[in-house]
Design an enzyme around this catalytic site. Structure first.
Site, PDB file in Angstrom:
ATOM      1  N   ASN A  11      41.718  24.543  72.587  1.00  0.00           N
ATOM      2  CA  ASN A  11      40.855  23.656  71.801  1.00  0.00           C
ATOM      3  C   ASN A  11      40.029  22.855  72.801  1.00  0.00           C
ATOM      4  OD1 ASN A  11      39.759  21.661  70.240  1.00  0.00           O
ATOM      5  ND2 ASN A  11      41.676  21.003  69.298  1.00  0.00           N
ATOM      6  N   ARG A  92      39.804  27.252  68.916  1.00  0.00           N
ATOM      7  CA  ARG A  92      39.208  26.407  67.880  1.00  0.00           C
ATOM      8  C   ARG A  92      37.726  26.222  68.219  1.00  0.00           C
ATOM      9  NH1 ARG A  92      39.519  19.988  67.067  1.00  0.00           N
ATOM     10  NH2 ARG A  92      38.356  19.939  65.128  1.00  0.00           N
ATOM     11  N   HIS A 181      37.254  19.712  60.019  1.00  0.00           N
ATOM     12  CA  HIS A 181      38.702  19.624  59.768  1.00  0.00           C
ATOM     13  C   HIS A 181      39.173  20.734  58.820  1.00  0.00           C
ATOM     14  CE1 HIS A 181      38.470  15.011  60.587  1.00  0.00           C
ATOM     15  NE2 HIS A 181      38.896  15.624  61.670  1.00  0.00           N
ATOM     16  N   LEU A 210      43.050  11.580  57.992  1.00  0.00           N
ATOM     17  CA  LEU A 210      42.660  10.297  58.584  1.00  0.00           C
ATOM     18  C   LEU A 210      43.189  10.204  60.006  1.00  0.00           C
ATOM     19  CD1 LEU A 210      43.729   8.094  55.521  1.00  0.00           C
ATOM     20  CD2 LEU A 210      41.522   9.226  55.887  1.00  0.00           C
ATOM     21  N   GLY A 211      42.354  10.579  60.963  1.00  0.00           N
ATOM     22  CA  GLY A 211      42.704  10.415  62.379  1.00  0.00           C
ATOM     23  C   GLY A 211      41.604   9.573  63.008  1.00  0.00           C
ATOM     24  N   ARG A 242      33.111   5.892  64.531  1.00  0.00           N
ATOM     25  CA  ARG A 242      31.922   6.418  63.829  1.00  0.00           C
ATOM     26  C   ARG A 242      31.725   5.657  62.526  1.00  0.00           C
ATOM     27  NH1 ARG A 242      33.941  12.455  63.694  1.00  0.00           N
ATOM     28  NH2 ARG A 242      34.939  12.347  65.708  1.00  0.00           N
ATOM     29  N   GLY A 332      46.786  11.172  61.988  1.00  0.00           N
ATOM     30  CA  GLY A 332      47.581  10.089  62.604  1.00  0.00           C
ATOM     31  C   GLY A 332      47.706   8.866  61.721  1.00  0.00           C
ATOM     32  N   ASN A 336      51.084   7.973  59.242  1.00  0.00           N
ATOM     33  CA  ASN A 336      51.889   6.866  59.780  1.00  0.00           C
ATOM     34  C   ASN A 336      51.640   5.492  59.191  1.00  0.00           C
ATOM     35  OD1 ASN A 336      53.412   8.191  62.009  1.00  0.00           O
ATOM     36  ND2 ASN A 336      51.339   8.754  62.614  1.00  0.00           N
ATOM     37  N   GLU A 386      47.302  21.924  62.252  1.00  0.00           N
ATOM     38  CA  GLU A 386      46.084  22.709  62.514  1.00  0.00           C
ATOM     39  C   GLU A 386      46.359  23.884  63.460  1.00  0.00           C
ATOM     40  OE1 GLU A 386      44.276  18.846  63.404  1.00  0.00           O
ATOM     41  OE2 GLU A 386      42.413  19.690  62.656  1.00  0.00           O
TER      42      GLU A 386
HETATM   43  P1  ADP Z   1      42.616  12.578  66.393  1.00  0.00           P
HETATM   44  O1  ADP Z   1      41.528  12.579  65.378  1.00  0.00           O
HETATM   45  O2  ADP Z   1      42.180  12.104  67.743  1.00  0.00           O
HETATM   46  O3  ADP Z   1      43.464  13.842  66.413  1.00  0.00           O
HETATM   47  P2  ADP Z   1      45.057  11.357  65.332  1.00  0.00           P
HETATM   48  O4  ADP Z   1      45.225  12.229  64.142  1.00  0.00           O
HETATM   49  O5  ADP Z   1      46.024  11.510  66.461  1.00  0.00           O
HETATM   50  O6  ADP Z   1      43.573  11.385  65.899  1.00  0.00           O
HETATM   51  O7  ADP Z   1      45.123   9.840  64.794  1.00  0.00           O
HETATM   52  C1  ADP Z   1      44.939   8.751  65.645  1.00  0.00           C
HETATM   53  C2  ADP Z   1      45.003   7.485  64.785  1.00  0.00           C
HETATM   54  O8  ADP Z   1      46.309   7.397  64.187  1.00  0.00           O
HETATM   55  C3  ADP Z   1      44.820   6.205  65.612  1.00  0.00           C
HETATM   56  O9  ADP Z   1      43.950   5.318  64.925  1.00  0.00           O
HETATM   57  C4  ADP Z   1      46.233   5.637  65.642  1.00  0.00           C
HETATM   58  O10 ADP Z   1      46.254   4.231  65.762  1.00  0.00           O
HETATM   59  C5  ADP Z   1      46.744   6.064  64.272  1.00  0.00           C
HETATM   60  N1  ADP Z   1      48.207   5.914  64.231  1.00  0.00           N
HETATM   61  C6  ADP Z   1      49.129   6.624  64.906  1.00  0.00           C
HETATM   62  N2  ADP Z   1      50.375   6.108  64.650  1.00  0.00           N
HETATM   63  C7  ADP Z   1      50.214   5.042  63.826  1.00  0.00           C
HETATM   64  C8  ADP Z   1      51.095   4.105  63.208  1.00  0.00           C
HETATM   65  N3  ADP Z   1      52.415   4.135  63.405  1.00  0.00           N
HETATM   66  N4  ADP Z   1      50.554   3.166  62.393  1.00  0.00           N
HETATM   67  C9  ADP Z   1      49.222   3.109  62.180  1.00  0.00           C
HETATM   68  N5  ADP Z   1      48.332   3.972  62.730  1.00  0.00           N
HETATM   69  C10 ADP Z   1      48.820   4.922  63.542  1.00  0.00           C
END
Ligand code: ADP
Length: 402
Positions: A11, A92, A181, A210-211, A242, A332, A336, A386
Site C-alpha cells: 500500500n 492497493r 475506502h 472514520l479514520g 481535511r 480508528g 474506538n 481492508e
Molecule cells: P487512517 O485513516 O490513518 O488509517 P485510523 O483508522 O488509524 O486512520 O484512525 C486514526 C484515528 O483514530 C485518530 O484520530 C485516532 O485518534 C483515532 N483513535 C484511535 N484510537 C482511539 C481511541 N481509543 N479513542 C478515540 N479515538 C481513537
C-alpha cells in the site's frame, strides 16, 4: 504456517509504504510493517514478524524501489520461510477512475490505465505505480493484482455520481464522484450480512469509516449506491485535517478577496482544516477527547462539528436505502470512540436509534459487536479489514488469470 498460501500486500502512500502478508482464507496476518517519512532524513523501515518488532534506518534518498529491495533481502533471510508461502502480490491503488469496476491482474494495459488516472489522484496513483513497478522487478514469478479504492463505488447511479456542473465536464474530463475506502465499505457490507444472518443481496447498510480520512457509504444489496467522498478524498465528512463539504463560493472568496494561490488552497483544505483547523490543537480524535475532558473549548467544538456533520449524512443516506438494516461504525475513530458514537447517534433518535450505553463503552480495541438497545435499529461496531479484502481479491483475480 505449513500448507498456508499467503498474499503479500503493498500500500504505497505519498510518503509511506505499508506492507503485510496475509492468509486470504483466514485473514491471519503473518507480517506487517511500513516505511515512513520516505525521502526525508528520518525515513525508517519497521515491521512486526512472529510477534517480534524490528526496524532498519533508511537513507534520505530511499524511495519505493529501495524499500522493496530491502524487503527482498529480508525475504531471502531471515524471512525465507514466509517467502516460501507467498503465492501472489496485491497492490492497493487509490484511483481507478471509470476504468475499473473490479480488481485487475497487472499487465501493461492495466499499468497504462493506472497512469491515465494519475491526474485524478496526483498524490497517490504515481506512488502506487512506482511500488508496482519495483515489485514486478523484485518478484517476477508471482502474479500481481491491482485492487482499487474506487472500484466498489462504480455501481453508483448517475444521479448520485454527477455534479451539477455543465455536463461536458463529465463527458470531456471525467469529473464526477468516485468515492474512496471501497475495500473497507465492501467488507463492512459483507460482515454485516454475516452478523445479521441474511443474504447480502437482501440487506441495506450505512457504513461510516472514520479514520484520519472519513467517508460514509450507503450499501444496498451489497452494492454501493452513494458515498460521501467525491472526485477527491476532500468531499463529505469533517476529517482529521481535511475540511469535507464547503460552500464552493468560499473557494472563490479565498482566491479573490484573500489572494490564496492554488498551492495555498491545497495546503489549507487538505492539511490545515478539519478537526485540526477547528480545534487549533490536533487532528487526532483521541487527543481531542482528552483535551475536551480538561475543558478545551476548541477540541469540544471540533468534535461536535464532526459528529453533527456525520449525523446529517447518516440521515441523508436513508433516502437511497429506504430501509436501513444496520448502521456500522468502523476505522480508528468509529472502532474506538464511544463518545463519537454516542454524540452522533444522539442526533438520530427520530430514526429510532438508541445506544446500549454499556455495550458502547465496552467496545473498542479491535472488538466487534452490537451497541444498540434490544428492539431498536441495529448499530454495530465492526473493525475494518481492508488488507484481508485485498488479499481475497488478489487470490480470486490471480487464479482467474492463470
Ligand atoms: P487512517 O485513516 O490513518 O488509517 P485510523 O483508522 O488509524 O486512520 O484512525 C486514526 C484515528 O483514530 C485518530 O484520530 C485516532 O485518534 C483515532 N483513535 C484511535 N484510537 C482511539 C481511541 N481509543 N479513542 C478515540 N479515538 C481513537
Amino acid at each position: 504456517m505449513s500448507g498456508q498460501n499467503l498474499v503479500l500486500i503493498f500500500n504505497c502512500g505519498s510518503s509511506s509504504l505499508k506492507f503485510s502478508a496475509i492468509d486470504p482464507a483466514s485473514g491471519e496476518e503473518h507480517l506487517n510493517g511500513q516505511a515512513d517519512a520516505l525521502n526525508t532524513s528520518s525515513a525508517v523501515l519497521k515491521w512486526l514478524y512472529c510477534n517480534k518488532e524490528g526496524k532498519q534506518p533508511l537513507s534520505p534518498g530511499d524511495d519505493y524501489d529501495s524499500v522493496i529491495g530491502a524487503l527482498v533481502e529480508r525475504f531471502a533471510d531471515p524471512w525465507s520461510e514466509l517467502r516460501n508461502h507467498l503465492v501472489a502480490i496485491g497492490h492497493r491503488v487509490v484511483h481507478g477512475g471509470e476504468l475499473f469496476a473490479d480488481s485487475a491482474p497487472i499487465d501493461t494495459n492495466v499499468l497504462s490505465a493506472i497512469r491515465a488516472c494519475c491526474e485524478l489522484a496526483p498524490l497517490h496513483n504515481p506512488a502506487a505505480l512506482q511500488g508496482i513497478q519495483a515489485s514486478l522487478v523484485a518478484f517476477p514469478e508471482l502474479p500481481q493484482v491491482a485492487v482499487f479504492d474506487t472500484a466498489f463505488h462504480q455501481s453508483l447511479p448517475d444521479y448520485a455520481y454527477l455534479y451539477a456542473l455543465p455536463f461536458r465536464f463529465y463527458r470531456d474530463h471525467h469529473l464526477r464522484r468516485y468515492g474512496m475506502h471501497g475495500s473497507s465499505h465492501r467488507y463492512i457490507g459483507e460482515r454485516s450480512a454475516e452478523l445479521l444472518k441474511k443474504p447480502i443481496n437482501n440487506i441495506n447498510v450505512i457504513s461510516a469509516h472514520l479514520g484520519n480520512g472519513a467517508s460514509l457509504c450507503a450499501i444496498k444489496g451489497g452494492q454501493s449506491v452513494d458515498t460521501s467522498m467525491g472526485l477527491t478524498p476532500l468531499e463529505g465528512l469533517v476529517m482529521g485535517s481535511r475540511c469535507g463539504d464547503l460552500d464552493p463560493g468560499l473557494l472563490l472568496h479565498l482566491g479573490e478577496a484573500l489572494d490564496y494561490s492554488l498551492a495555498e488552497l491545497e495546503q489549507l483544505l487538505n492539511r490545515n482544516s478539519g478537526l485540526l483547523g477547528i480545534s487549533e490543537l490536533s487532528n487526532d480524535c483521541r487527543e481531542l477527547e482528552e483535551a475536551m475532558a480538561k475543558g478545551h473549548a476548541g477540541a469540544s467544538l471540533a468534535l461536535k462539528i464532526f459528529c453533527y456533520r456525520l449525523a446529517k449524512y447518516i440521515a441523508a443516506y436513508t433516502v437511497p436505502l429506504t430501509r436501513v438494516d444496520s448502521l456500522v461504525f468502523t476505522g480508528g475513530i468509529g472502532e474506538n470512540s464511544a463518545w463519537v458514537r454516542r454524540e452522533t447517534t444522539g442526533w438520530l433518535s427520530q430514526f429510532g436509534y438508541q445506544l446500549d450505553e454499556e455495550c458502547n463503552e465496552k467496545i473498542r480495541f479491535d472488538a466487534e459487536g452490537r451497541i444498540s438497545k434490544v428492539g431498536t435499529p441495529d448499530i454495530f461496531v465492526i473493525p475494518t479489514r481492508e488488507e484481508w479484502v485485498i488479499a481475497r481479491d488478489t487470490i480470486r483475480i490471480a487464479s482467474r488469470a492463470s
